[in-house]
Each structure stands twice: as structure tokens, then as C-alpha cells.
Scaffold this motif. Structure first.
Motif, PDB file in Angstrom:
ATOM      1  N   SER A  81      -4.269  -3.231   0.056  1.00 12.91           N
ATOM      2  CA  SER A  81      -2.888  -2.888   0.016  1.00 12.91           C
ATOM      3  C   SER A  81      -2.358  -3.284   1.517  1.00 12.91           C
ATOM      4  CB  SER A  81      -2.898  -1.186   0.019  1.00 12.91           C
ATOM      5  OG  SER A  81      -1.484  -0.691  -0.382  1.00 12.91           O
ATOM      6  N   HIS A  82      -1.725  -2.341   2.309  1.00 16.45           N
ATOM      7  CA  HIS A  82      -1.021  -2.923   3.569  1.00 16.45           C
ATOM      8  C   HIS A  82      -1.255  -1.928   4.542  1.00 16.45           C
ATOM      9  CE1 HIS A  82       2.480  -0.176   3.059  1.00 16.45           C
ATOM     10  NE2 HIS A  82       2.206   0.039   1.571  1.00 16.45           N
ATOM     11  N   ILE A  83      -0.967  -2.178   5.748  1.00 14.80           N
ATOM     12  CA  ILE A  83      -1.206  -1.252   6.867  1.00 14.80           C
ATOM     13  C   ILE A  83       0.086  -1.132   7.781  1.00 14.80           C
ATOM     14  CG2 ILE A  83      -3.751  -1.263   6.961  1.00 14.80           C
ATOM     15  CD1 ILE A  83      -3.563  -2.857   9.428  1.00 14.80           C
ATOM     16  N   TYR A  92      -0.673   7.805   5.113  1.00 15.49           N
ATOM     17  CA  TYR A  92      -1.392   7.232   3.620  1.00 15.49           C
ATOM     18  C   TYR A  92      -1.062   6.056   3.026  1.00 15.49           C
ATOM     19  CZ  TYR A  92      -3.183  11.954   4.328  1.00 15.49           C
ATOM     20  OH  TYR A  92      -3.743  13.518   4.774  1.00 15.49           O
ATOM     21  N   ASP A  93       0.449   5.989   3.152  1.00 17.33           N
ATOM     22  CA  ASP A  93       1.078   4.816   2.607  1.00 17.33           C
ATOM     23  C   ASP A  93       0.343   3.337   2.770  1.00 17.33           C
ATOM     24  OD1 ASP A  93       4.613   3.825   2.201  1.00 17.33           O
ATOM     25  OD2 ASP A  93       2.877   2.954   1.536  1.00 17.33           O
ATOM     26  N   GLY A  94      -0.087   2.804   1.936  1.00 18.28           N
ATOM     27  CA  GLY A  94      -0.946   1.537   2.230  1.00 18.28           C
ATOM     28  C   GLY A  94      -2.249   1.582   2.719  1.00 18.28           C
ATOM     29  N   ASN A 126       3.613  -7.201   5.999  1.00 15.76           N
ATOM     30  CA  ASN A 126       4.841  -6.868   5.904  1.00 15.76           C
ATOM     31  C   ASN A 126       5.311  -6.410   4.431  1.00 15.76           C
ATOM     32  OD1 ASN A 126       7.829  -6.441   6.454  1.00 15.76           O
ATOM     33  ND2 ASN A 126       8.278  -8.725   5.674  1.00 15.76           N
ATOM     34  N   GLU A 127       4.304  -5.307   4.000  1.00 12.79           N
ATOM     35  CA  GLU A 127       4.662  -4.809   2.584  1.00 12.79           C
ATOM     36  C   GLU A 127       6.080  -4.119   2.648  1.00 12.79           C
ATOM     37  OE1 GLU A 127       4.896  -1.696   1.433  1.00 12.79           O
ATOM     38  OE2 GLU A 127       4.780  -2.128  -0.571  1.00 12.79           O
ATOM     39  N   GLU A 128       6.569  -3.217   3.683  1.00 12.61           N
ATOM     40  CA  GLU A 128       7.310  -2.516   3.798  1.00 12.61           C
ATOM     41  C   GLU A 128       8.825  -3.053   4.174  1.00 12.61           C
ATOM     42  OE1 GLU A 128       7.333   0.370   2.811  1.00 12.61           O
ATOM     43  OE2 GLU A 128       5.707   1.178   3.361  1.00 12.61           O
TER      44      GLU A 128
HETATM   45 MN    MN Z   1       6.023   2.205   1.551  1.00 13.49          MN
END
Ligand code: MN
Ligand code: HGY
Ligand code: MN
Length: 413
Positions: A81-83, A92-94, A126-128
Motif C-alpha cells: 500500500s502506501h506510507i 492506519y491509512d496505507g 504519493n498515494e494521497e
Molecule cells: Mn488516504
């Protein structure tokens, strides 16, 4: 035979450790892509990858991969996922999906499991999309949806250039994006919505993900005196922006469809209490699981902006920031997720993802799906974001089972 399980304390410990990295002076978690605080998070993740004995690779857009070679040159099974985070984020998101992926590999490695294909854990850049648009940028580049050179030239909301920032923090990698073509991709993530908790279900088998439309709107009027200018003489960019916000909410509310609309950023110029705003700049985030409806919403917005420009005698320009169609995930992997939940006696339901995720990009090049766990109160992108330890561990064990199922190298049936 006792059922395989991840190491709960190790996973939960890493989640809380990473959750403390990148806090600002007020204690808010802010690890924007390619920032100094995100570098600290990246460095910690790489240190854990090395601790587990994985080969570490970084591609040109800064995606980080921990590679467990396993057997042969087969296409790898990828999890991750992403950090990077939003501003004042939850922990928790990512991060949950990345660290659960690492935990699954470490668990299998420790018990001498022999995968028939390499297994890779990924942390996508850069997932967000908060600092550099579009969101899911690292996985979009990775899956061939955006040219890496163009992505590296992206100018952020702070005027920095992504490529320069990745070089500055030491994550301008050399591997060509997509150098690892996955056999399949599975992403574990918190739901970030209210469905699982409301229904008392532990696991979401995510079968599709809604379409996303991001735009930046600039409205130009005339600065004028707040006290002396009659209402009829005003070209008020601030008021016009407010009408757009109301239009979006009223239309989504009246639509009886899953359409959602959000104005998350707004700025006035000159931004003074006694000056009618000459300029309003704001973002629009429009989403819908149905592509035709999303197109209809975009067209309705464009028509309203035309009307508004004439009525309020203001200039209106629109810049496209991101546009992703809805995505269907791989039915066979979704079935694997449901079977894994069933085997562990966990309630599971199929669902749509309201949020964007890296899986929607990797799905362009490999069979992909997602596993959700409940979010308390459906809250996310907020420090109150919370998932119980029981649900976190259960989700990671479902990921473990799905990985073992997929690691045999056969395409899931
Ligand atoms: Mn997010
Ligand atoms: O915008 C999203 O849905 C994701 O959090 N990037
Ligand atoms: Mn996320």
C-alpha cells in the motif's frame, strides 16, 4: 494442525512505531509525499525490510519494494500500500497494508515456507496526492498510466518539484517503474467508511472501486471595499465559490445516488476581512462508482459554472488534477478472500471502495483485489481514525492466507 498466524505484537508494534514518525510541532501526523517527515518513515520501512533480510529496490518514482526471492524467476506476488499520509492523519491509512505485508512475508520466511514465486511488499509513492496531484501517483506510474519523467516534473502545492524532492530525500531510485510485473496484487486496507462496523462484519472483500474526478477551479472577480460597494455592483469571487460548494452538496444530496462531492481546499485573495475577494481558488473531488453518472456530474458542474460566470460576472477557469474511471477487481481473488474469511469463521461481505487505492492502478497490469477491515465510526483522514487490534490482526491473517493461496503460482480460480 494449528492454523498459521502472523505475530500480532510485532505487527501492532510496527504500526504504532511508524505512527509516531513524522509528527509536526503540534503533534499532528503529517508525512506528505517526498517530505523530510516522509523520508523518516521511508527510512524506518527500509530498515525493517533489511532486518527481515529482503532485497530492497527503489524505482525512479520512489516506489519502495522489499523482495523475497523465493523460488525461480516467476512473476512475483505483490502485497502493499502506501506510507505517505494526508495532513493530521490517522496511523492506519496505507501503513497498515504495508506493514501487514511485511509481517506476512516475515511470518512465512520464519516458518520456512517455500513460495513457488517471489513475494514482494511495496510502499507506493504519493498515494494521497495532497502535495502533488494526482493521487495514487507512484502506482499509476508503476502500472504505465503516467510517464515517469512527466510525474517527476510535477509541481506541488508548495511550489516544489517532485523529482527534486525525491532526490533530496534520497529516494530517486534507478529501477524503471514496472520492472517487477506482478502475478497478482492484494492490498489490505482499513475501510475508511462506516459499512463494516455498522453491519458488524470483520472483513470486506472489495470487488470494485469508484471513479474519481479532481479539479481545481479559479474564480476571478474584482477586489472592492466591503463597506461602500453595493451588492448589485459586486463581482464577488468568494460568493461565487460559495455557490459552487452549495450546488455540489445540494445536487449530491438530492441525487439519491452514491455520488459524493467535496471541496477540500479553498483560498481567497487578497484574503482580507474588509475586501471583497478578487479571486477564489478551490478544489473539487467528485466520485461515483458508475462512470456514466460521474460524467453526468462533471457535465452538470461545467454547465453550472457557465451559468454562474454570467450571473455573477466573474471569470471561471478549471484545471483537471486527476480523473480515474471506476475499477473492477479480480473476481477469483475476491473469492479467495471470502474463502479465507470463511475458513477463519469471520463474517465477510463484498463491497465497493469509496476511497482511491494503489490497487486500482496495479489492476491495470495484474489481477488485483483488496481486503478491508472496519474503521471505528467510519472515520479516516483524521487522527481519530481507529481499528481494533483484533480486526487488524484478523485482516493480516486473511492476507496471510490469501498470499499462501496465491503463492502456489497458479492463477486463482
Ligand atoms: Mn488516504
Ligand atoms: O483520495 C483518496 O481516496 C485516497 O485517500 N488517496
Ligand atoms: Mn490509503
Amino acid at each position: 494442525m494449528s492454523r498459521r498466524s502472523i505475530d500480532p505484537a510485532r505487527l501492532l508494534g510496527r504500526i504504532s512505531t511508524l505512527g509516531e514518525i513524522g509528527r509536526d510541532a503540534e503533534g499532528r501526523l503529517v508525512r506528505l509525499a517526498a517530505s523530510d517527515s516522509e523520508k523518516l518513515g521511508r527510512d524506518q520501512f527500509v530498515a525493517w525490510l533489511e532486518e527481515v533480510g529482503l532485497e530492497v529496490a527503489v524505482d525512479r518514482i520512489g516506489n519502495i519494494f522489499g523482495i523475497w526471492n523465493g523460488a525461480g524467476e516467476e512473476k512475483p506476488l505483490m502485497i502493499g500500500s502506501h506510507i505517505d499520509t494526508v495532513i493530521n492523519a490517522g496511523i492506519y491509512d496505507g501503513c497498515y497494508g504495508v506493514l501487514a505485508g511485511l509481517e506476512v512475508i516475515q511470518t512465512l520466511k520464519d516458518e520456512g515456507f517455500e513460495p513457488s514465486r517471489p513475494i514482494v511488499v511495496a510502499a507506493f509513492t504519493n498515494e494521497e496526492g495532497v502535495r502533488y496531484a494526482p493521487d495514487m501517483m507512484g502506482s499509476l506510474v508503476y502500472s504505465g498510466g503516467l510517464d515517469v519523467a512527466a510525474a517527476l516534473k510535477t509541481v506541488g502545492t508548495d511550489g516544489t518539484v517532485l523529482g527534486d524532492e525525491l532526490a533530496r530525500i534520497g529516494y530517486a531510485g534507478t529501477d524503471a517503474p514496472g520492472f517487477l510485473r506482478p502475478h497478482a496484487y492484494v492490498e489490505l486496507h482499513i475501510e475508511q467508511g462506516p459499512v463494516l462496523e455498522r453491519e458488524g462484519v470483520s472483513v470486506g472483500a472489495v470487488e470494485n472501486l469508484q471513479g474519481i474526478s479532481w479539479q481545481r477551479v479559479t474564480i476571478d472577480g474584482d477586489a472592492n471595499h466591503a463597506g461602500t460597494t453595493p451588492i448589485s455592483m459586486r463581482r464577488d469571487a468568494g460568493y461565487a465559490a460559495a455557490r459552487v460548494i452549495a450546488f455540489l452538496r445540494d445536487r449530491a444530496k438530492a441525487s439519491n445516488t452514491p455520488t459524493v462531492a467535496t471541496v477540500g481546499c479553498i483560498a481567497f485573495e487578497p484574503n482580507a476581512i474588509n475586501v471583497i475577494p478578487s479571486r477564489a481558488t478551490f478544489t473539487i473531488d467528485l466520485r461515483d462508482p458508475d462512470e456514466d453518472r460521474l460524467k453526468e456530474e462533471e457535465a452538470a458542474l461545467a454547465a453550472f459554472l457557465e451559468l454562474l460566470s454570467a450571473e455573477e460576472r466573474v471569470g471561471i477557469s478549471v484545471e483537471r488534477l486527476a480523473r480515474f474511471e471506476p475499477v473492477k477487481f479480480d473476481p477469483a481473488i475476491v473469492r479467495l478472500i471470502e474463502a479465507a474469511a470463511g475458513d477463519r469463521g469471520l463474517a465477510c461481505r463484498r463491497m465497493t471502495s469509496g476511497a482511491g487505492h494503489d490497487a486500482q492502478m496495479v489492476a491495470r497490469i495484474a489481477p488485483s483485489a483488496m481486503i478491508f477491515v472496519p474503521s471505528r465510526g467510519g472515520i479516516s483522514h483524521n487522527p481519530k481514525e481507529f481499528t481494533t487490534d483484533v480486526d487488524l490482526v484478523a485482516g493480516a491473517n486473511i492476507l496471510l492466507d490469501v498470499v499462501c493461496g496465491l503463492a502456489t503460482g497458479e492463477r486463482p480460480e
